[in-house]
Design a protein around this motif. Structure first.
Motif, PDB file in Angstrom:
ATOM      1  N   THR A   2      -6.017  -4.911   5.456  1.00 47.48           N
ATOM      2  CA  THR A   2      -5.152  -6.011   5.061  1.00 47.48           C
ATOM      3  C   THR A   2      -4.142  -5.516   4.028  1.00 47.48           C
ATOM      4  OG1 THR A   2      -6.979  -7.524   5.426  1.00 47.48           O
ATOM      5  CG2 THR A   2      -5.192  -8.343   4.089  1.00 47.48           C
ATOM      6  N   PRO A   3      -2.897  -5.852   4.096  1.00 46.93           N
ATOM      7  CA  PRO A   3      -2.216  -6.845   4.922  1.00 46.93           C
ATOM      8  C   PRO A   3      -1.673  -6.289   6.240  1.00 46.93           C
ATOM      9  CG  PRO A   3      -0.702  -6.064   3.277  1.00 46.93           C
ATOM     10  CD  PRO A   3      -2.008  -5.342   3.055  1.00 46.93           C
ATOM     11  N   ASP A  19       4.052  -7.180   7.792  1.00 46.45           N
ATOM     12  CA  ASP A  19       5.142  -8.118   7.548  1.00 46.45           C
ATOM     13  C   ASP A  19       5.653  -7.885   6.137  1.00 46.45           C
ATOM     14  OD1 ASP A  19       4.989  -9.403  10.068  1.00 46.45           O
ATOM     15  OD2 ASP A  19       3.290 -10.591   9.357  1.00 46.45           O
ATOM     16  N   THR A  22       4.760  -9.460   2.066  1.00 44.85           N
ATOM     17  CA  THR A  22       3.425 -10.059   2.069  1.00 44.85           C
ATOM     18  C   THR A  22       2.405  -9.259   1.269  1.00 44.85           C
ATOM     19  OG1 THR A  22       2.773  -8.904   4.092  1.00 44.85           O
ATOM     20  CG2 THR A  22       3.808 -11.082   4.349  1.00 44.85           C
ATOM     21  N   THR A  23       2.862  -8.282   0.484  1.00 48.17           N
ATOM     22  CA  THR A  23       1.901  -7.442  -0.232  1.00 48.17           C
ATOM     23  C   THR A  23       1.789  -7.858  -1.693  1.00 48.17           C
ATOM     24  OG1 THR A  23       3.373  -5.706  -1.059  1.00 48.17           O
ATOM     25  CG2 THR A  23       2.615  -5.513   1.239  1.00 48.17           C
ATOM     26  N   GLN A  24       0.745  -7.398  -2.331  1.00 48.26           N
ATOM     27  CA  GLN A  24       0.511  -7.679  -3.744  1.00 48.26           C
ATOM     28  C   GLN A  24       1.485  -6.937  -4.655  1.00 48.26           C
ATOM     29  OE1 GLN A  24      -3.581  -6.804  -4.680  1.00 48.26           O
ATOM     30  NE2 GLN A  24      -4.353  -7.971  -2.943  1.00 48.26           N
ATOM     31  N   ASP A  26       4.897  -6.408  -3.994  1.00 49.42           N
ATOM     32  CA  ASP A  26       6.313  -6.672  -3.707  1.00 49.42           C
ATOM     33  C   ASP A  26       7.144  -6.796  -4.980  1.00 49.42           C
ATOM     34  OD1 ASP A  26       5.874  -6.596  -0.976  1.00 49.42           O
ATOM     35  OD2 ASP A  26       5.720  -8.763  -0.772  1.00 49.42           O
TER      36      ASP A  26
END
Length: 112
Positions: A2-3, A19, A22-24, A26
């Protein structure tokens, strides 16, 4: 992983997808002067392969877009390994900071 997600697009062909946005990490990516889009993640993947996983070189191809990172090919194990590398960076701000700092020091261009 994940992700990221790994899908079989047809028998024996696989795509590793992320995508963008959608990451921690960003916000950190933006703070470091980059846009966390598909092209940035391709750069991150290429840098990781060149520095930490040279055995993956040439085992898959890249096809990112602004909104999505994509690596694809027939070598599921290689894509799984890449997915694990990217997932670790996508979830760890310290690791992302080190990746970007190291890449920039080496003159690497993320092309984002």
């Amino acid at each position: 992983m994940t992700p990221l997600r790994l899908i079989e697009t047809r028998p024996g062909s696989f795509s590793l997808l992320l995508d963008a946005g959608t990451t921690q990490v960003d916000g950190l990516v933006e703070e470091l002067g980059h846009e966390p889009n598909g092209y940035f993640w391709e750069g991150a993947a290429r840098f990781l392969v060149s520095t930490e996983a040279q055995g993956l070189d040439g085992r898959f191809s890249y096809d990112p877009e602004g909104g999505m990172f994509c690596a694809y090919g027939q070598d599921r194990a290689a894509l799984e390994e890449l997915g694990a590398l990217l997932a670790a960076v996508a979830a760890d701000g310290d690791r992302m900071r080190k990746l970007v700092t190291s890449a920039e020091a080496a003159g690497f261009d993320f092309d984002d």
